[in-house]
Enzyme design. Structure first.
Site, PDB file in Angstrom:
ATOM      1  N   SER A  77      32.244   9.452  13.549  1.00  0.00           N
ATOM      2  CA  SER A  77      31.177   8.897  14.377  1.00  0.00           C
ATOM      3  C   SER A  77      29.988   8.376  13.589  1.00  0.00           C
ATOM      4  O   SER A  77      29.271   7.499  14.062  1.00  0.00           O
ATOM      5  CB  SER A  77      30.692   9.964  15.371  1.00  0.00           C
ATOM      6  N   HIS A  90      23.128  12.515  15.882  1.00  0.00           N
ATOM      7  CA  HIS A  90      23.708  11.337  15.243  1.00  0.00           C
ATOM      8  C   HIS A  90      22.600  10.323  14.935  1.00  0.00           C
ATOM      9  O   HIS A  90      21.557  10.325  15.589  1.00  0.00           O
ATOM     10  CB  HIS A  90      24.756  10.684  16.149  1.00  0.00           C
TER      11      HIS A  90
END
Length: 268
Positions: free
Chosen positions: A44, A250
């Site tokens: 990711s 993230h």
């Protein structure tokens, strides 16, 4: 010791020349990489989860047009660009589903992988929801995995990449530290934040070593993210997001363009 003006001039000239040559070498490397195909592999952090602007055809992989591989390709126009990085990918997923585009014509490969294998999501869940001692215990387990199992898994992935793309320059990208320490911050305790940062360093060290064993270039993003960690007041990482759990911890779009892309530019 006092230097003469002439000595200072000579040193300055040499430094300027060295800088120019370094810049030229970097530009030449990027031009070389752009002459062939570029394949972006990984998890990711490479697909761009958290950056938004997801490519519809990527489905659940959450590949973003604001992720560093897409930004690099847009700036350098490689002859072919294959973006196979996928949210949640582990080393086994890279092996089974991402290596198809690699070939002798591939001149550049980038990859970030290993965090999911080491239990990144479970570590963060434990540290957010449970006690300091539980957090430290889960991180200890993750470190043991990094010591005992991850190197072999990385070696298998890197060997497969080299086998399928023997002419490629391979850039292995690491992970940032998550928290700015020594400052007041709502949320996790200082003990947890420090331990999570230490775990990121531990993982990056293992990935760097595995990359070096294969002659691959390691891209360390910890320096570019310094000053932009969570609790810094200028974070390039999402904190816990209950409305979009997958984006938690993230990089934001700014983290991809300001934290990851410069490292990719230098390493490629």
């Amino acid at each position: 010791m006092r230097r003469s003006r002439f000595a200072v001039f000579v040193i300055s000239t040499l430094l300027a020349t060295g800088t120019a040559l370094t810049g030229a070498a970097a530009a030449q490397a990027s031009q070389t990489a752009a002459t062939g195909g570029y394949v972006a592999l990984g998890d990711s952090y490479s697909s761009g989860v958290g950056a938004g602007s997801y490519i519809r055809s990527g489905g659940d992989c959450d590949r973003s047009t604001k992720a560093y591989p897409y930004l690099w390709a847009a700036a350098h126009s490689p002859s072919k660009f294959d973006f196979t990085a996928c949210s949640g990918a582990r080393t086994g997923d890279v092996l089974s589903g991402q290596l198809g585009p690699l070939s002798t014509a591939t001149s550049l490969v980038s990859i970030s992988v290993g965090g999911n294998d080491a239990g990144f999501a479970d570590v963060m869940t434990t540290c957010v929801l449970q006690s300091d001692s539980s957090c430290l215990s889960r991180i200890k387990t993750a470190k043991a995995y990094v010591d005992s199992t991850l190197p072999k898994q990385l070696d298998t992935v890197y060997t497969a990449i080299r086998s399928k793309a023997p002419n490629a320059h391979v850039v292995v990208i690491g992970y940032p530290r998550f928290y700015k320490l020594g400052t007041t911050c709502v949320g996790l305790s200082g003990t947890k934040r420090s331990a999570i940062n230490g775990a990121a360093d531990y993982l990056d060290t293992a990935i760097n070593k595995a990359a070096a064993n294969h002659g691959f270039t390691y891209g360390d993003v910890r320096a570019t993210f310094t000053g932009h960690e969570l609790c810094s007041g200028s974070a390039w990482l999402h904190s816990l997001n209950l409305l979009s759990i997958g984006e938690s911890y993230h990089p934001t779009a700014a983290g991809q363009s300001g934290g990851y892309l410069p490292v990719m530019n230098s390493a490629a």
